[in-house]
Write a protein that holds these residues in place. Structure first.
Motif, PDB file in Angstrom:
ATOM      1  N   LEU A  38       0.879  -1.170   0.000  1.00 18.67           N
ATOM      2  CA  LEU A  38       0.000   0.000   0.000  1.00 18.67           C
ATOM      3  C   LEU A  38       0.918   1.221   0.000  1.00 18.67           C
ATOM      4  O   LEU A  38       1.583   1.494   1.003  1.00 18.67           O
ATOM      5  N   PRO A  39       0.994   1.964  -1.104  1.00 16.14           N
ATOM      6  CA  PRO A  39       2.040   2.978  -1.254  1.00 16.14           C
ATOM      7  C   PRO A  39       1.762   4.316  -0.586  1.00 16.14           C
ATOM      8  O   PRO A  39       2.640   5.171  -0.552  1.00 16.14           O
ATOM      9  N   TYR A  40       0.538   4.504  -0.087  1.00 20.76           N
ATOM     10  CA  TYR A  40       0.202   5.769   0.567  1.00 20.76           C
ATOM     11  C   TYR A  40      -0.137   5.519   2.024  1.00 20.76           C
ATOM     12  O   TYR A  40      -0.787   4.524   2.370  1.00 20.76           O
ATOM     13  N   GLY A  41       0.316   6.439   2.879  1.00 23.38           N
ATOM     14  CA  GLY A  41       0.065   6.298   4.305  1.00 23.38           C
ATOM     15  C   GLY A  41      -0.343   7.622   4.917  1.00 23.38           C
ATOM     16  O   GLY A  41      -0.817   8.540   4.234  1.00 23.38           O
ATOM     17  N   ASN A  98       5.023  -3.246   8.134  1.00 23.79           N
ATOM     18  CA  ASN A  98       4.896  -1.795   8.054  1.00 23.79           C
ATOM     19  C   ASN A  98       6.257  -1.124   7.950  1.00 23.79           C
ATOM     20  O   ASN A  98       7.183  -1.457   8.685  1.00 23.79           O
ATOM     21  N   GLY A  99       6.345  -0.140   7.038  1.00 27.65           N
ATOM     22  CA  GLY A  99       7.592   0.579   6.854  1.00 27.65           C
ATOM     23  C   GLY A  99       7.516   2.053   7.189  1.00 27.65           C
ATOM     24  O   GLY A  99       8.458   2.792   6.907  1.00 27.65           O
ATOM     25  N   HIS A 100       6.401   2.488   7.801  1.00 25.26           N
ATOM     26  CA  HIS A 100       6.207   3.923   8.045  1.00 25.26           C
ATOM     27  C   HIS A 100       5.577   4.150   9.413  1.00 25.26           C
ATOM     28  O   HIS A 100       4.487   3.638   9.697  1.00 25.26           O
ATOM     29  N   GLY A 101       6.263   4.939  10.249  1.00 28.72           N
ATOM     30  CA  GLY A 101       5.779   5.178  11.601  1.00 28.72           C
ATOM     31  C   GLY A 101       4.422   5.840  11.660  1.00 28.72           C
ATOM     32  O   GLY A 101       3.633   5.593  12.580  1.00 28.72           O
ATOM     33  N   GLY A 102       4.114   6.690  10.677  1.00 26.86           N
ATOM     34  CA  GLY A 102       2.829   7.376  10.666  1.00 26.86           C
ATOM     35  C   GLY A 102       1.642   6.459  10.454  1.00 26.86           C
ATOM     36  O   GLY A 102       0.492   6.862  10.683  1.00 26.86           O
ATOM     37  N   ASN A 103       1.899   5.222  10.036  1.00 24.45           N
ATOM     38  CA  ASN A 103       0.818   4.263   9.815  1.00 24.45           C
ATOM     39  C   ASN A 103       0.370   3.575  11.097  1.00 24.45           C
ATOM     40  O   ASN A 103      -0.393   2.605  11.048  1.00 24.45           O
ATOM     41  N   ALA A 104       0.816   4.071  12.240  1.00 28.30           N
ATOM     42  CA  ALA A 104       0.478   3.441  13.516  1.00 28.30           C
ATOM     43  C   ALA A 104      -1.020   3.199  13.701  1.00 28.30           C
ATOM     44  O   ALA A 104      -1.409   2.153  14.244  1.00 28.30           O
ATOM     45  N   GLY A 151      -3.012   2.126  11.707  1.00 26.50           N
ATOM     46  CA  GLY A 151      -3.335   0.886  11.014  1.00 26.50           C
ATOM     47  C   GLY A 151      -3.262  -0.325  11.924  1.00 26.50           C
ATOM     48  O   GLY A 151      -3.988  -1.305  11.727  1.00 26.50           O
ATOM     49  N   GLY A 152      -2.386  -0.264  12.925  1.00 25.68           N
ATOM     50  CA  GLY A 152      -2.295  -1.370  13.866  1.00 25.68           C
ATOM     51  C   GLY A 152      -3.578  -1.542  14.653  1.00 25.68           C
ATOM     52  O   GLY A 152      -4.059  -2.664  14.852  1.00 25.68           O
ATOM     53  N   ALA A 153      -4.153  -0.420  15.095  1.00 21.47           N
ATOM     54  CA  ALA A 153      -5.414  -0.475  15.835  1.00 21.47           C
ATOM     55  C   ALA A 153      -6.545  -0.958  14.931  1.00 21.47           C
ATOM     56  O   ALA A 153      -7.407  -1.743  15.350  1.00 21.47           O
ATOM     57  N   VAL A 154      -6.532  -0.497  13.686  1.00 21.40           N
ATOM     58  CA  VAL A 154      -7.555  -0.923  12.726  1.00 21.40           C
ATOM     59  C   VAL A 154      -7.482  -2.430  12.503  1.00 21.40           C
ATOM     60  O   VAL A 154      -8.505  -3.134  12.514  1.00 21.40           O
ATOM     61  N   ALA A 155      -6.267  -2.934  12.304  1.00 21.30           N
ATOM     62  CA  ALA A 155      -6.089  -4.363  12.050  1.00 21.30           C
ATOM     63  C   ALA A 155      -6.490  -5.204  13.259  1.00 21.30           C
ATOM     64  O   ALA A 155      -7.109  -6.264  13.120  1.00 21.30           O
ATOM     65  N   THR A 156      -6.150  -4.720  14.451  1.00 23.49           N
ATOM     66  CA  THR A 156      -6.510  -5.447  15.669  1.00 23.49           C
ATOM     67  C   THR A 156      -8.023  -5.512  15.837  1.00 23.49           C
ATOM     68  O   THR A 156      -8.588  -6.564  16.174  1.00 23.49           O
ATOM     69  N   GLU A 157      -8.685  -4.386  15.598  1.00 23.76           N
ATOM     70  CA  GLU A 157     -10.146  -4.347  15.696  1.00 23.76           C
ATOM     71  C   GLU A 157     -10.777  -5.255  14.644  1.00 23.76           C
ATOM     72  O   GLU A 157     -11.734  -5.986  14.930  1.00 23.76           O
ATOM     73  N   TRP A 158     -10.240  -5.212  13.432  1.00 21.21           N
ATOM     74  CA  TRP A 158     -10.770  -6.057  12.359  1.00 21.21           C
ATOM     75  C   TRP A 158     -10.626  -7.532  12.723  1.00 21.21           C
ATOM     76  O   TRP A 158     -11.569  -8.314  12.571  1.00 21.21           O
ATOM     77  N   ALA A 159      -9.447  -7.911  13.203  1.00 20.50           N
ATOM     78  CA  ALA A 159      -9.186  -9.314  13.522  1.00 20.50           C
ATOM     79  C   ALA A 159     -10.098  -9.826  14.628  1.00 20.50           C
ATOM     80  O   ALA A 159     -10.474 -11.006  14.646  1.00 20.50           O
ATOM     81  N   ALA A 160     -10.471  -8.934  15.553  1.00 16.26           N
ATOM     82  CA  ALA A 160     -11.341  -9.345  16.659  1.00 16.26           C
ATOM     83  C   ALA A 160     -12.712  -9.797  16.168  1.00 16.26           C
ATOM     84  O   ALA A 160     -13.407 -10.551  16.857  1.00 16.26           O
ATOM     85  N   GLY A 161     -13.082  -9.351  14.978  1.00 16.22           N
ATOM     86  CA  GLY A 161     -14.376  -9.738  14.425  1.00 16.22           C
ATOM     87  C   GLY A 161     -14.309 -10.920  13.479  1.00 16.22           C
ATOM     88  O   GLY A 161     -15.306 -11.260  12.833  1.00 16.22           O
ATOM     89  N   ILE A 202       0.934  -7.262  13.036  1.00 12.49           N
ATOM     90  CA  ILE A 202       1.591  -6.117  12.408  1.00 12.49           C
ATOM     91  C   ILE A 202       3.029  -6.063  12.897  1.00 12.49           C
ATOM     92  O   ILE A 202       3.297  -6.207  14.093  1.00 12.49           O
ATOM     93  N   HIS A 203       3.937  -5.895  11.950  1.00 18.28           N
ATOM     94  CA  HIS A 203       5.368  -5.928  12.246  1.00 18.28           C
ATOM     95  C   HIS A 203       6.012  -4.651  11.723  1.00 18.28           C
ATOM     96  O   HIS A 203       6.086  -4.430  10.507  1.00 18.28           O
ATOM     97  N   ASN A 204       6.447  -3.790  12.635  1.00 12.72           N
ATOM     98  CA  ASN A 204       7.178  -2.575  12.272  1.00 12.72           C
ATOM     99  C   ASN A 204       8.650  -2.960  12.138  1.00 12.72           C
ATOM    100  O   ASN A 204       9.394  -2.956  13.120  1.00 12.72           O
ATOM    101  N   TRP A 205       9.059  -3.288  10.947  1.00 13.49           N
ATOM    102  CA  TRP A 205      10.329  -3.990  10.767  1.00 13.49           C
ATOM    103  C   TRP A 205      11.521  -3.207  11.299  1.00 13.49           C
ATOM    104  O   TRP A 205      12.459  -3.791  11.859  1.00 13.49           O
ATOM    105  N   TRP A 206      11.527  -1.885  11.142  1.00 14.82           N
ATOM    106  CA  TRP A 206      12.714  -1.089  11.472  1.00 14.82           C
ATOM    107  C   TRP A 206      12.923  -0.924  12.977  1.00 14.82           C
ATOM    108  O   TRP A 206      14.016  -0.557  13.408  1.00 14.82           O
ATOM    109  N   LYS A 207      11.893  -1.181  13.767  1.00 17.46           N
ATOM    110  CA  LYS A 207      12.066  -1.047  15.212  1.00 17.46           C
ATOM    111  C   LYS A 207      11.744  -2.337  15.961  1.00 17.46           C
ATOM    112  O   LYS A 207      11.486  -2.316  17.161  1.00 17.46           O
TER     113      LYS A 207
END
Length: 233
Positions: free
Chosen positions: A62-65, A107-113, A115-125, A133-138
């Motif tokens: 996903l090229p935009y964040g 994930n390659g962009h800190g500003g996409n944080a 998205g982690g909450a969105v994915a967690t909420e989605w997975a709960a359903g 979600i894996h923030n590879w650089w940290k």
């Protein structure tokens, strides 16, 4: 394997045997002398190299964040949080619909944080699909390796300067950039952020020897692959 190298029939055959898939998350934004697509390039390449030996399919990045603070720089494209949440949810819905049971977001962009909450909420359903979600650089070992090489490395510095993020004719600064005051920057307008950062490097040398950055990359690939291998719950 990247799905761009597969037909739909080939992917169907892969998913009949493999329930994991990877979705890289990137951004299009200023990176000083590096490519505007640095975060996307790194997230997608990291995902492909980590997944290849396991035979796990990797979907296009996903090229935009979410990067409103850098919109004072030409080339930066920022999505609203609401837009990003809807986009990510739609993609996750489609991956689950085609039978993917385990999704790794690289994930390659800190500003996409958000998205982690969105994915967690989605997975709960979901009853039949898990998400990580894996923030590879940290990630722990990757961050430890970064500090071992040079503790001062931030956005658009040496820590993102790989052979595949460099731009022909765009030379790195000779002198290190001082670390920025992130708290102060958070209250600035995009125009003020540009005036404050100048080139866009948020702290550290612009470049280090390839031997060092490639060792950082190798650590990141190994740690990302470990996320794919499990555990998944």
């Amino acid at each position: 394997m990247h799905v761009s190298t597969l037909s739909w029939r080939q992917l169907e055959a892969v998913l009949a045997e493999e329930d994991r898939a990877v979705l890289p998350l990137g951004s299009t934004e200023q990176h000083a002398h590096l490519s505007l697509c640095t975060d996307s390039i790194l997230a997608e390449r990291m995902a492909v190299e980590a997944a290849e030996p396991l035979g796990v399919p990797v979907f296009p990045v996903l090229p935009y964040g979410i990067t409103p603070y850098f919109t004072g720089y030409p080339g930066t494209v920022s999505l609203r949080v609401e837009t990003y949440a809807r986009l990510l949810t739609d993609v996750l819905d489609n991956l689950a619909r085609m039978g993917v049971g385990r999704i790794l977001l690289v994930n390659g962009h800190g500003g996409n944080a958000p998205g982690g909450a969105v994915a967690t909420e989605w997975a709960a359903g979901q009853d039949a699909c898990r998400v990580k979600i894996h923030n590879w650089w940290k990630a722990p070992r990757t961050l430890e390796k970064l500090v071992e090489i040079d503790p001062v490395g931030s956005h658009a510095s040496w820590s993102e300067n790989f052979p595949w993020t460099r731009v022909h004719g765009s030379e790195p600064a000779a002198e290190p950039s001082p670390p920025v005051d992130r708290v102060r920057m958070a209250s600035m307008t995009p125009r003020e952020v540009r005036a404050y950062l100048g080139s866009g490097n948020m702290g550290g040398r612009a470049q280090r020897p390839d031997e060092e950055v490639l060792s950082l990359w190798a650590t990141g690939v190994d740690e990302t692959r470990e996320q794919l291998e499990g555990p998944w719950g």
